[in-house]
Design an enzyme around this catalytic site. Structure first.
Site, PDB file in Angstrom:
ATOM      1  N   HIS A 509      34.972  77.576   1.739  1.00  0.00           N
ATOM      2  CA  HIS A 509      34.961  76.419   0.508  1.00  0.00           C
ATOM      3  C   HIS A 509      36.373  75.785   0.269  1.00  0.00           C
ATOM      4  O   HIS A 509      36.340  74.647   0.167  1.00  0.00           O
ATOM      5  CB  HIS A 509      34.710  77.542  -0.886  1.00  0.00           C
ATOM      6  CG  HIS A 509      34.897  76.563  -2.137  1.00  0.00           C
ATOM      7  ND1 HIS A 509      33.395  76.323  -2.695  1.00  0.00           N
ATOM      8  CD2 HIS A 509      35.678  76.181  -2.613  1.00  0.00           C
ATOM      9  CE1 HIS A 509      33.902  75.646  -3.939  1.00  0.00           C
ATOM     10  NE2 HIS A 509      35.445  75.618  -3.913  1.00  0.00           N
ATOM     11  N   GLU A 510      37.244  76.394   0.256  1.00  0.00           N
ATOM     12  CA  GLU A 510      38.631  76.060   0.013  1.00  0.00           C
ATOM     13  C   GLU A 510      39.092  74.983   1.287  1.00  0.00           C
ATOM     14  O   GLU A 510      39.580  73.693   1.115  1.00  0.00           O
ATOM     15  CB  GLU A 510      39.740  76.752  -0.149  1.00  0.00           C
ATOM     16  CG  GLU A 510      39.577  77.729  -1.323  1.00  0.00           C
ATOM     17  CD  GLU A 510      39.339  76.910  -2.697  1.00  0.00           C
ATOM     18  OE1 GLU A 510      39.602  75.746  -2.791  1.00  0.00           O
ATOM     19  OE2 GLU A 510      38.553  77.598  -3.559  1.00  0.00           O
ATOM     20  N   HIS A 516      38.394  67.251   2.764  1.00  0.00           N
ATOM     21  CA  HIS A 516      38.262  66.071   1.769  1.00  0.00           C
ATOM     22  C   HIS A 516      39.624  65.279   1.869  1.00  0.00           C
ATOM     23  O   HIS A 516      39.771  64.119   1.757  1.00  0.00           O
ATOM     24  CB  HIS A 516      37.821  66.300   0.479  1.00  0.00           C
ATOM     25  CG  HIS A 516      36.970  65.279  -0.255  1.00  0.00           C
ATOM     26  ND1 HIS A 516      36.840  65.579  -1.462  1.00  0.00           N
ATOM     27  CD2 HIS A 516      36.645  64.016  -0.068  1.00  0.00           C
ATOM     28  CE1 HIS A 516      36.279  64.520  -2.067  1.00  0.00           C
ATOM     29  NE2 HIS A 516      36.230  63.648  -1.201  1.00  0.00           N
TER      30      HIS A 516
HETATM   31 ZN    ZN Z   1      36.477  74.234  -4.987  1.00  0.00          ZN
END
Ligand code: ZN
Length: 725
Positions: A509-510, A516
């Site tokens: 997730h991180e 991004h």
């Molecule tokens: Zn997050």
């Protein structure tokens, strides 16, 4: 999986960053700052000039706690001076001398605050705390000086009005529209008296947020479960007991200390066999900030909620959420509430069904008691074993942290996007637990630096998050310097860190947020990378979670830390199957927190809240989420996201983004799954684009359709539920 928090935006990032949210004006205090800053700030300060390290990485070997305050004050003065010069420019306003000039301004304050936000979030100490307390109102005033400067707004408006005739490229046009909107939301159209009132509110809000954060950090530390009776810890693994002993030693107390995570439920509740110990740990957690005394947060949050409602009214909105969602993908609180309300019946029905299964186990064991929230995880682990026959102790040896990072997280990114990673031991770090990697593109071009800081510390905020030490911008010639922070239990010296599959998912997730930032390819810092609305920012991160269980990736990293043997297929299948387990509880606790957030932030300016607890009960009752055995993921009094971290009226965004990420993953599944072609297309059309285009349009262009809620309902096991009108 949904436990992250993060800041956003670049040029205006301070506005949303870790500890303040504010706007106001009058230049008087700012000018005072300008005069007081020259002393004590010069070339010997490590923030004085851009870092000469690769990627302009922060020179942590040179930065001392005492360097921050003079650099912040000089940075504020510089930013105000530069902004003043733009506003006072006698030349006709142009895109170049107004918007581009604003994008280029404030290099010093950005440089120091990006680092300061990083270390105060994950390596806090009393000296830094004092700087944070001192500077929060000054930073708020700086934002005001920009947004509420009438002359500057006049220039911005002039360009905005004739933007279509300026032949701007698409990103520049977006910058004009976005910046104009931020000014308007910040109160630029108010009269002078209202601007002054707004300034006061913003200062108070920033101070209250800072006070909330420091009280909560202290409350969470103080409320840790301490015992001198080792039998109370029965059921914990040797590693967990060793960690508790180490925590006690660190605090110089006898016995064992189980420190608290920022969520209501605590990981140890899964295995503590002593019911009284479970109840004590749970109550320590849920009451952490409601114990009276110096660290009680309830008065702060009531005042914050009222203040935000009053501020919204001043700005012309019926409530704070309406103001806050104006520039989000959902656009209105009604849209977000409708989206959530539709899930409540199915979520709570599933949770109640899960509760019945648990009660059946308690009864079969002749427990003689009714299920309470502190029993839930202990017995649900037994249900999991009975129904899914999965014991976490069996899986942890296959998830050694460094192996997961290299052969899972990095591997998936390599396969999808062609990037490579090189460990850099020459880059200074702020704590010995931090590791640094250089990210290299497929063609050999350097892309970014990536730091990871995975282990829990008492001076670290709870949860997991990503942010940047340096943001990407072609205008500024900067490449991203990204970091991921988590709170995994640190193993005893020399022992491997064997993490749970949920920790593995948190790493993916991180790192999704990281991608991004890493792939950002924008001209303007304000529109770069993760500087997107909250209800889009969790899309790349939650999307990246999908690869953790994708067979070709999973099989590549899930190997025994001692033997290197792959995880037996049977065990791997159980993990996959267990992902659908306990979803009723998990979705309900998440919805309860998201609804609490919305209820606090849709109240009117005249609403009177006498008691935070009663407000919370009423809010959960109204939204059909008051379940005795399923408390909210965060109660109001320790809901850091909404009172301290810029997620006010924004917690729904995790679920909104889940709709996007499941829908996006469905597209990958329909197009051959994990391939370079699919990855490159996603990188090109989504991950590299930041906020350079309307995000609904950006998504639709990539997807070929509007996002559908169906893939999410399928993943959550809610497909059969009819939508609620
Ligand atoms: Zn997050």
């Amino acid at each position: 999986m949904h436990k992250t928090q993060m800041g956003r935006t670049r040029f205006f990032r301070l506005l949303f960053s870790t500890f303040l949210i504010a706007i106001a004006i009058t230049l008087a205090p700012i000018k005072m700052n300008a005069q007081t800053t020259d002393a004590g700030f010069g070339p010997s300060n490590p923030f004085y000039a851009p870092s000469t390290l690769p990627f302009q990485a922060p020179p942590f070997d040179k930065i001392k706690d005492a360097d921050y305050q003079p650099a912040i004050e000089a940075g504020i003065a510089q930013k105000v001076k530069e902004t003043r010069a733009i506003a006072d420019n006698p030349a006709e306003p142009t895109f170049e001398n107004t918007f581009v000039a604003m994008e280029k301004s404030g290099r010093l304050i950005d440089r120091v605050m990006e680092v300061f936000n990083g270390v105060t979030g994950s390596n806090m100490n009393p000296a830094l705390q004092k700087v944070q307390d001192d500077e929060a109102p000054k930073l708020a005033a700086m934002q005001d000086a920009i947004y509420l400067d009438g002359k500057l707004f006049q220039r911005v408006s002039r360009i905005y009005e004739k933007r279509m005739s300026l032949h701007l490229d698409a990103e520049s046009l977006r910058l004009v529209e976005y910046t104009y909107q931020q000014f308007v939301l910040a109160g630029a159209r108010l009269n002078d008296a209202d601007k002054t009132a707004l300034k006061k509110m913003n200062e108070e809000e920033a101070n209250l947020s800072t006070a909330f954060i420091s009280r909560l950090l202290a409350a969470t530390k103080d409320a840790a479960y301490a015992t001198k009776d080792k039998s109370a810890l029965a059921g914990l693994s040797d590693a967990e007991i060793a960690a508790a002993a180490q925590s006690a030693k660190d605090r110089k107390v006898d016995g064992w200390v189980v420190t608290l995570q920022n969520t209501t439920q605590q990981p140890e509740l899964q295995s503590l066999t002593n019911r009284a110990a479970r109840q004590a740990l749970f109550e320590d957690s849920i009451n952490r900030a409601e114990r009276g005394g110096a660290n009680d947060t309830r008065e702060i949050i009531i005042r914050l909620a009222q203040l935000r409602a009053q501020k919204a009214k001043l700005l012309g909105y019926p409530n704070y959420a309406a103001w806050k969602l104006e520039d989000q993908m959902a656009h209105t609180p009604e849209a977000a509430l409708k989206f959530m309300d539709a899930m409540v019946p199915a979520a709570t029905a599933n949770a109640q069904g899960e509760g019945k299964d648990i009660q059946a186990i308690i009864d079969a064991q002749h427990g003689g008691f009714t299920l309470e929230p502190w029993d839930w995880n202990f017995y649900s682990e037994q249900v999991r074993k009975a129904k899914f026959d999965l014991d976490e102790a069996q899986t942890r040896p296959y998830f050694e942290l460094n192996n997961v990072l290299h052969n899972g997280v990095f591997y998936a990114a390599h396969e999808l996007y062609g990037i490579n990673f090189k460990r850099r031991t020459d880059i200074p770090v702020y704590n010995p637990d931090v590791q640094v990697y250089e990210v290299i593109d497929g063609n050999g071009r350097p892309l970014a630096l990536f730091y990871c800081d995975y282990f829990k510390r008492d001076n670290k905020n709870g949860g997991a998050w990503m942010d940047e030490f340096v943001g990407q911008s072609r205008l500024l010639g900067t490449l991203p310097v990204i970091y991921n922070v988590a709170n995994f239990t640190k193993p005893a010296a020399g022992e491997p860190a064997l993490i749970s599959f949920s920790d593995v998912t948190a790493m993916f997730h991180e790192f999704g947020h990281g991608l991004h930032g890493i792939f950002a390819n924008s001209m303007y810092p304000s529109l770069s990378g993760t500087a997107v609305p909250r209800d889009f920012v969790e899309f790349p991160s939650q999307f990246n979670e999908h690869w953790a269980s994708y067979p070709a990736v999973f099989n590549h990293y899930a190997k025994h830390y001692k033997t290197g043997a792959p995880m037996p297929a049977e065990l791997a299948a159980k993990i996959k199957k267990a992902e659908t387990f306990n979803q009723g509880y998990l979705l309900t606790e998440l919805l309860a927190a998201a609804e609490l957030d919305m209820q606090w932030h849709t109240m009117g300016a005249d609403a009177v809240v006498a008691d935070a607890g009663s407000f919370e009960t009423a809010a959960l009752t109204k939204t059909h989420l008051l379940l005795s055995t399923v408390p909210p993921r965060y109660r109001s009094s320790y809901f850091l996201h909404i009172w301290g971290n810029g997620y006010a009226a924004g917690y729904y965004a995790y679920l909104w983004c889940e709709m996007l990420d499941d829908d996006a993953y469905q597209w990958f599944e329909d197009h051959g799954g994990l391939t370079r072609a699919n990855g490159d297309r996603f990188r090109q059309m989504i991950l590299s684009r930041g906020n350079t285009e309307d995000l609904a349009r950006l998504y639709k262009t990539w997807r070929g359709a509007e996002p559908s809620i169906n893939p999410m309902l399928k993943v959550r096991g809610l497909a059969a539920v009819k939508p609620v009108k």
